[in-house]
Write an enzyme that holds these catalytic residues in place. Structure first.
Site, PDB file in Angstrom:
ATOM      1  N   GLN A  78       0.841  -1.204   0.000  1.00  0.00           N
ATOM      2  CA  GLN A  78       0.000   0.000   0.000  1.00  0.00           C
ATOM      3  C   GLN A  78       0.876   1.255   0.000  1.00  0.00           C
ATOM      4  O   GLN A  78       1.269   1.755   1.049  1.00  0.00           O
ATOM      5  CB  GLN A  78      -0.953   0.000   1.196  1.00  0.00           C
ATOM      6  CG  GLN A  78      -1.940   1.141   1.105  1.00  0.00           C
ATOM      7  CD  GLN A  78      -2.976   1.106   2.199  1.00  0.00           C
ATOM      8  OE1 GLN A  78      -3.012   0.221   3.048  1.00  0.00           O
ATOM      9  NE2 GLN A  78      -3.839   2.092   2.181  1.00  0.00           N
ATOM     10  N   PHE A  79       1.128   1.780  -1.189  1.00  0.00           N
ATOM     11  CA  PHE A  79       1.994   2.957  -1.310  1.00  0.00           C
ATOM     12  C   PHE A  79       1.385   4.187  -0.659  1.00  0.00           C
ATOM     13  O   PHE A  79       2.104   5.105  -0.264  1.00  0.00           O
ATOM     14  CB  PHE A  79       2.342   3.238  -2.776  1.00  0.00           C
ATOM     15  CG  PHE A  79       1.235   3.848  -3.583  1.00  0.00           C
ATOM     16  CD1 PHE A  79       1.171   5.230  -3.732  1.00  0.00           C
ATOM     17  CD2 PHE A  79       0.271   3.059  -4.189  1.00  0.00           C
ATOM     18  CE1 PHE A  79       0.153   5.810  -4.478  1.00  0.00           C
ATOM     19  CE2 PHE A  79      -0.749   3.625  -4.932  1.00  0.00           C
ATOM     20  CZ  PHE A  79      -0.808   5.006  -5.079  1.00  0.00           C
ATOM     21  N   THR A  80       0.073   4.224  -0.469  1.00  0.00           N
ATOM     22  CA  THR A  80      -0.565   5.405   0.115  1.00  0.00           C
ATOM     23  C   THR A  80      -0.220   5.596   1.590  1.00  0.00           C
ATOM     24  O   THR A  80      -0.469   6.662   2.143  1.00  0.00           O
ATOM     25  CB  THR A  80      -2.096   5.360  -0.063  1.00  0.00           C
ATOM     26  OG1 THR A  80      -2.610   4.189   0.577  1.00  0.00           O
ATOM     27  CG2 THR A  80      -2.481   5.358  -1.538  1.00  0.00           C
TER      28      THR A  80
END
Length: 148
Positions: A78-80
């Site tokens: 999850q890059f966010t």
């Protein structure tokens, strides 16, 4: 690297309405890989997660680890998690690693957990995923390799 570890009684991930992976008792991990993160950062998180004691013993104290309860892991990239929200209302994701580097470290992290004899299921890197979970406790622990 940043990892959000949630103790779950069940969790699953679906892509386009089709379930890809599911677990029962264990951890649902969201993993964000930052530009500049290394295998040493992943190794640090593997050590912390594999030894984390947040399951209740016979006295109701959080004293047991994942091995002791026979738990599983659902690992989701999850890059966010690395969003920068300091300016304006639209988050910036420039601190996130390039997808090729992030994928390599995500897989390295998961393989490290498997080397600790943990059962690890994954989402699909780079895909839009629907994640469902029942957070048990609730217990949520955040690890950040910038704060070792």
């Amino acid at each position: 690297m940043r990892a959000v570890v949630q103790k779950v009684s069940k969790a699953s991930v679906s892509i386009a309405g089709v379930e890809k992976s599911s677990i029962q008792t264990g951890y649902m991990i969201l993993l964000g890989v930052k530009d500049g993160d290394t295998k040493e950062d992943a190794d640090y998180l593997v050590r912390k997660v594999s030894k984390l004691r947040v399951f209740e013993d016979d006295e109701g104290k959080m004293n047991l680890d994942l091995h002791q309860v026979g738990g599983q892991i659902l690992s989701i990239s999850q890059f966010t998690l690395l969003a920068d929200t300091k300016k304006g209302n639209r988050p910036s994701f420039t601190k996130s690693a390039h997808p090729d580097e992030a994928l390599e470290l995500y897989q390295y992290f998961n393989d490290g957990l498997r080397a600790e004899e943990l059962e690890v299921f994954e989402g699909e890197f780079g895909e839009h995923m629907e994640v469902s979970l029942v957070n048990d406790g609730p217990v949520t622990i955040v690890f950040d390799t910038e704060n070792k």
